[in-house]
Scaffold this motif. Structure first.
Motif, PDB file in Angstrom:
ATOM      1  N   ASN A   6       8.730  -3.227   7.721  1.00  0.00           N
ATOM      2  CA  ASN A   6       8.029  -1.951   7.543  1.00  0.00           C
ATOM      3  C   ASN A   6       8.704  -1.136   6.448  1.00  0.00           C
ATOM      4  O   ASN A   6       9.928  -1.060   6.392  1.00  0.00           O
ATOM      5  CB  ASN A   6       8.024  -1.171   8.858  1.00  0.00           C
ATOM      6  N   ILE A   7       7.893  -0.526   5.580  1.00  0.00           N
ATOM      7  CA  ILE A   7       8.434   0.254   4.452  1.00  0.00           C
ATOM      8  C   ILE A   7       8.115   1.743   4.567  1.00  0.00           C
ATOM      9  O   ILE A   7       8.285   2.491   3.607  1.00  0.00           O
ATOM     10  CB  ILE A   7       7.928  -0.292   3.096  1.00  0.00           C
ATOM     11  N   ARG A   8       7.688   2.182   5.732  1.00  0.00           N
ATOM     12  CA  ARG A   8       7.320   3.591   5.907  1.00  0.00           C
ATOM     13  C   ARG A   8       8.451   4.535   5.490  1.00  0.00           C
ATOM     14  O   ARG A   8       8.251   5.493   4.773  1.00  0.00           O
ATOM     15  CB  ARG A   8       6.904   3.876   7.340  1.00  0.00           C
ATOM     16  N   GLU A   9       9.678   4.243   5.908  1.00  0.00           N
ATOM     17  CA  GLU A   9      10.821   5.108   5.625  1.00  0.00           C
ATOM     18  C   GLU A   9      11.697   4.582   4.484  1.00  0.00           C
ATOM     19  O   GLU A   9      12.797   5.076   4.277  1.00  0.00           O
ATOM     20  CB  GLU A   9      11.677   5.266   6.886  1.00  0.00           C
ATOM     21  N   ALA A  10      11.236   3.589   3.765  1.00  0.00           N
ATOM     22  CA  ALA A  10      12.047   2.961   2.716  1.00  0.00           C
ATOM     23  C   ALA A  10      12.272   3.913   1.542  1.00  0.00           C
ATOM     24  O   ALA A  10      11.373   4.642   1.125  1.00  0.00           O
ATOM     25  CB  ALA A  10      11.366   1.684   2.220  1.00  0.00           C
ATOM     26  N   GLY A  39       1.453   6.387   3.940  1.00  0.00           N
ATOM     27  CA  GLY A  39       2.789   5.954   3.543  1.00  0.00           C
ATOM     28  C   GLY A  39       3.285   4.716   4.262  1.00  0.00           C
ATOM     29  O   GLY A  39       4.316   4.156   3.911  1.00  0.00           O
ATOM     30  N   ASN A  40       2.564   4.296   5.282  1.00  0.00           N
ATOM     31  CA  ASN A  40       2.976   3.105   6.013  1.00  0.00           C
ATOM     32  C   ASN A  40       2.592   1.853   5.231  1.00  0.00           C
ATOM     33  O   ASN A  40       1.691   1.878   4.392  1.00  0.00           O
ATOM     34  CB  ASN A  40       2.335   3.074   7.402  1.00  0.00           C
ATOM     35  N   GLY A  41       3.265   0.758   5.505  1.00  0.00           N
ATOM     36  CA  GLY A  41       2.968  -0.511   4.865  1.00  0.00           C
ATOM     37  C   GLY A  41       4.061  -1.505   5.167  1.00  0.00           C
ATOM     38  O   GLY A  41       5.047  -1.183   5.848  1.00  0.00           O
ATOM     39  N   PHE A  42       3.901  -2.707   4.659  1.00  0.00           N
ATOM     40  CA  PHE A  42       4.850  -3.776   4.941  1.00  0.00           C
ATOM     41  C   PHE A  42       5.111  -4.589   3.679  1.00  0.00           C
ATOM     42  O   PHE A  42       4.249  -4.697   2.823  1.00  0.00           O
ATOM     43  CB  PHE A  42       4.289  -4.717   6.020  1.00  0.00           C
ATOM     44  N   VAL A  43       6.295  -5.192   3.618  1.00  0.00           N
ATOM     45  CA  VAL A  43       6.635  -6.135   2.558  1.00  0.00           C
ATOM     46  C   VAL A  43       7.001  -7.449   3.232  1.00  0.00           C
ATOM     47  O   VAL A  43       7.760  -7.462   4.212  1.00  0.00           O
ATOM     48  CB  VAL A  43       7.798  -5.635   1.679  1.00  0.00           C
ATOM     49  N   MET A  93      10.794  10.583   2.872  1.00  0.00           N
ATOM     50  CA  MET A  93       9.874   9.451   2.824  1.00  0.00           C
ATOM     51  C   MET A  93       9.042   9.536   1.548  1.00  0.00           C
ATOM     52  O   MET A  93       8.562  10.596   1.174  1.00  0.00           O
ATOM     53  CB  MET A  93       8.961   9.493   4.061  1.00  0.00           C
ATOM     54  N   LEU A  94       8.898   8.397   0.891  1.00  0.00           N
ATOM     55  CA  LEU A  94       8.068   8.337  -0.310  1.00  0.00           C
ATOM     56  C   LEU A  94       6.594   8.450   0.064  1.00  0.00           C
ATOM     57  O   LEU A  94       6.162   7.933   1.099  1.00  0.00           O
ATOM     58  CB  LEU A  94       8.297   7.008  -1.039  1.00  0.00           C
ATOM     59  N   THR A  95       5.823   9.093  -0.786  1.00  0.00           N
ATOM     60  CA  THR A  95       4.390   9.203  -0.540  1.00  0.00           C
ATOM     61  C   THR A  95       3.689   7.903  -0.928  1.00  0.00           C
ATOM     62  O   THR A  95       4.278   7.031  -1.586  1.00  0.00           O
ATOM     63  CB  THR A  95       3.775  10.350  -1.378  1.00  0.00           C
ATOM     64  N   PHE A  96       2.438   7.800  -0.557  1.00  0.00           N
ATOM     65  CA  PHE A  96       1.616   6.653  -0.920  1.00  0.00           C
ATOM     66  C   PHE A  96       1.599   6.478  -2.436  1.00  0.00           C
ATOM     67  O   PHE A  96       1.789   5.381  -2.946  1.00  0.00           O
ATOM     68  CB  PHE A  96       0.197   6.871  -0.380  1.00  0.00           C
ATOM     69  N   GLU A  97       1.392   7.586  -3.153  1.00  0.00           N
ATOM     70  CA  GLU A  97       1.316   7.532  -4.605  1.00  0.00           C
ATOM     71  C   GLU A  97       2.643   7.085  -5.221  1.00  0.00           C
ATOM     72  O   GLU A  97       2.670   6.322  -6.182  1.00  0.00           O
ATOM     73  CB  GLU A  97       0.901   8.893  -5.185  1.00  0.00           C
ATOM     74  N   GLU A  98       3.765   7.565  -4.664  1.00  0.00           N
ATOM     75  CA  GLU A  98       5.081   7.175  -5.167  1.00  0.00           C
ATOM     76  C   GLU A  98       5.327   5.682  -4.925  1.00  0.00           C
ATOM     77  O   GLU A  98       5.814   4.974  -5.813  1.00  0.00           O
ATOM     78  CB  GLU A  98       6.175   8.006  -4.500  1.00  0.00           C
ATOM     79  N   LYS A  99       4.976   5.219  -3.734  1.00  0.00           N
ATOM     80  CA  LYS A  99       5.146   3.792  -3.423  1.00  0.00           C
ATOM     81  C   LYS A  99       4.265   2.949  -4.327  1.00  0.00           C
ATOM     82  O   LYS A  99       4.697   1.928  -4.855  1.00  0.00           O
ATOM     83  CB  LYS A  99       4.837   3.516  -1.947  1.00  0.00           C
ATOM     84  N   LYS A 100       3.035   3.392  -4.520  1.00  0.00           N
ATOM     85  CA  LYS A 100       2.113   2.665  -5.383  1.00  0.00           C
ATOM     86  C   LYS A 100       2.660   2.600  -6.819  1.00  0.00           C
ATOM     87  O   LYS A 100       2.621   1.544  -7.455  1.00  0.00           O
ATOM     88  CB  LYS A 100       0.755   3.374  -5.358  1.00  0.00           C
TER      89      LYS A 100
END
Length: 157
Positions: free
Chosen positions: A70-74, A49-53, A1-8
């Protein structure tokens, strides 16, 4: 799973999006050039790390009733694809807006969400739709050809 920082960091590579902090250290990303009232592409990206698109009713996504996936496991590629699809979805013209536009004079490319292209050409008083060099359909009016292309999921390029 990507971290918050990686997703950001991935989301920040989309210059069309504007970050806006919301409660509980979450971040929303807005697409200000949206053709619709809906401007949020990434909703409630949370430090866990949770969030939505927002993907609306696009095929290929299991979105909730609000059109969010949901993009938690994206993975990185899944996240990039969902964001790109969302931006395209929010920037496409509605069917009514496309129908109201003036007819083209000679020829025009039309593209669908999968990147396939068709050519609409005015030839000898007919409106012909081509797939590459192959004639796919012919219509007596621009409106008929346009309606066909829209129903097939194509939009003017």
């Amino acid at each position: 799973m990507l971290t918050f920082e990686e997703k950001k960091a991935i989301i920040d590579t989309f210059p069309q999006l504007t970050a806006k902090d919301v409660s509980m250290k979450r971040v929303n990303y807005h697409f200000e050039d949206s053709l619709y009232e809906k401007t949020v592409v990434v909703y409630h990206l949370h430090p866990n790390g949770n969030g939505f698109v927002f993907v609306g009713d696009l095929p290929g996504y299991e979105a909730n009733e609000k059109g969010l996936v949901n993009i938690r496991e994206a993975s990185e590629s899944e996240l990039r694809a969902a964001i790109a699809d969302s931006i395209r979805y929010l920037s496409d013209k509605t069917e009514e807006e496309v129908i109201e536009q003036e007819p083209i004079s000679k020829e025009e490319e039309w593209r669908n969400r999968e990147g396939q292209t068709l050519l609409l050409a005015n030839e000898d008083e007919l409106w012909n739709v081509y797939t590459g060099l192959n004639l796919e359909e012919s219509f007596e009016s621009f409106k008929e050809a346009e309606r066909y292309l829209l129903e097939e999921g194509f939009r003017p390029k």
